[in-house]
Design a protein around this motif. Sequence first.
Motif, PDB file in Angstrom:
ATOM      1  N   THR A  67       0.815  -1.220   0.000  1.00  0.00           N
ATOM      2  CA  THR A  67       0.000   0.000   0.000  1.00  0.00           C
ATOM      3  C   THR A  67       0.845   1.265   0.000  1.00  0.00           C
ATOM      4  N   GLY A  68       2.111   1.159  -0.370  1.00  0.00           N
ATOM      5  CA  GLY A  68       2.984   2.321  -0.436  1.00  0.00           C
ATOM      6  C   GLY A  68       4.113   2.243   0.574  1.00  0.00           C
ATOM      7  N   VAL A  69       4.873   3.323   0.645  1.00  0.00           N
ATOM      8  CA  VAL A  69       6.016   3.368   1.568  1.00  0.00           C
ATOM      9  C   VAL A  69       5.518   3.719   2.969  1.00  0.00           C
ATOM     10  N   HIS A  70       5.988   2.954   3.934  1.00  0.00           N
ATOM     11  CA  HIS A  70       5.654   3.182   5.342  1.00  0.00           C
ATOM     12  C   HIS A  70       6.948   3.183   6.143  1.00  0.00           C
ATOM     13  N   THR A  71       6.965   3.953   7.234  1.00  0.00           N
ATOM     14  CA  THR A  71       8.063   3.871   8.193  1.00  0.00           C
ATOM     15  C   THR A  71       7.635   2.841   9.225  1.00  0.00           C
ATOM     16  N   VAL A  72       8.390   1.736   9.289  1.00  0.00           N
ATOM     17  CA  VAL A  72       8.037   0.622  10.165  1.00  0.00           C
ATOM     18  C   VAL A  72       9.263   0.182  10.956  1.00  0.00           C
ATOM     19  N   ALA A  73       9.006  -0.612  11.969  1.00  0.00           N
ATOM     20  CA  ALA A  73      10.078  -1.269  12.727  1.00  0.00           C
ATOM     21  C   ALA A  73       9.633  -2.703  12.963  1.00  0.00           C
ATOM     22  N   ASP A  74      10.496  -3.653  12.656  1.00  0.00           N
ATOM     23  CA  ASP A  74      10.177  -5.044  12.957  1.00  0.00           C
ATOM     24  C   ASP A  74       9.996  -5.198  14.456  1.00  0.00           C
ATOM     25  N   VAL A  75       9.111  -6.130  14.848  1.00  0.00           N
ATOM     26  CA  VAL A  75       8.919  -6.435  16.264  1.00  0.00           C
ATOM     27  C   VAL A  75       9.293  -7.889  16.497  1.00  0.00           C
ATOM     28  N   PHE A  76       9.938  -8.115  17.652  1.00  0.00           N
ATOM     29  CA  PHE A  76      10.488  -9.417  17.998  1.00  0.00           C
ATOM     30  C   PHE A  76       9.920  -9.865  19.337  1.00  0.00           C
ATOM     31  N   CYS A  77       9.650 -11.153  19.455  1.00  0.00           N
ATOM     32  CA  CYS A  77       9.158 -11.745  20.695  1.00  0.00           C
ATOM     33  C   CYS A  77      10.219 -11.608  21.782  1.00  0.00           C
ATOM     34  N   LEU A  78       9.816 -11.161  22.962  1.00  0.00           N
ATOM     35  CA  LEU A  78      10.750 -11.059  24.085  1.00  0.00           C
ATOM     36  C   LEU A  78      11.160 -12.428  24.622  1.00  0.00           C
ATOM     37  N   GLY A  79      10.319 -13.431  24.415  1.00  0.00           N
ATOM     38  CA  GLY A  79      10.630 -14.756  24.941  1.00  0.00           C
ATOM     39  C   GLY A  79      11.718 -15.481  24.169  1.00  0.00           C
ATOM     40  N   CYS A  80      11.694 -15.362  22.833  1.00  0.00           N
ATOM     41  CA  CYS A  80      12.636 -16.144  22.021  1.00  0.00           C
ATOM     42  C   CYS A  80      13.356 -15.311  20.962  1.00  0.00           C
ATOM     43  N   THR A  81      13.058 -14.045  20.860  1.00  0.00           N
ATOM     44  CA  THR A  81      13.643 -13.074  19.923  1.00  0.00           C
ATOM     45  C   THR A  81      13.307 -13.327  18.448  1.00  0.00           C
ATOM     46  N   ASN A  82      12.368 -14.213  18.146  1.00  0.00           N
ATOM     47  CA  ASN A  82      11.930 -14.392  16.765  1.00  0.00           C
ATOM     48  C   ASN A  82      11.071 -13.212  16.334  1.00  0.00           C
ATOM     49  N   ARG A  83      11.204 -12.830  15.067  1.00  0.00           N
ATOM     50  CA  ARG A  83      10.397 -11.741  14.518  1.00  0.00           C
ATOM     51  C   ARG A  83       8.954 -12.205  14.404  1.00  0.00           C
ATOM     52  N   VAL A  84       8.009 -11.378  14.872  1.00  0.00           N
ATOM     53  CA  VAL A  84       6.591 -11.725  14.801  1.00  0.00           C
ATOM     54  C   VAL A  84       5.797 -10.775  13.916  1.00  0.00           C
TER      55      VAL A  84
END
Length: 124
Positions: A67-84
């Motif tokens: 849907t176009g350019v967005h300013t985003v930040a990946d988020v990671f699980c605090l329990g295992c550090t996998n990206r969610v």
Amino acid sequence: MDSKPPQLSANIFHDRPTFSCIHCCVPIALQDELISKSFTGREGRGFLMNSAVNVKMGKKEDRPLMTGVHTVADVFCLGCTNRVGWYYHKAADSSQKYKEGKYLLERERLVKENAWKLDESEEY
């Protein structure tokens, strides 16, 4: 600056339906916070959520999305550090501003926990 690592939120979802990390089962979001199931993540379907907990944000970046350019930040699980998923900081297009401050959580990285209760008076 606080150097302590982020703490997991404990028992805030007690007996409530949640989405949890598929890898370590840490609660990530209440199902009540679901806005839409009609989103696409990096690896398939995604959920737009009002809020998420037990996540750590990565670095902000401008990312071209469907849907176009967005300013985003990946988020990671605090329990295992996998990206969610990711967090929408800013949308360039005015029609996409409703996403700002919301989370895109990827369905393939979550498990739905329905908080089933058994009637303890029933005999098995």
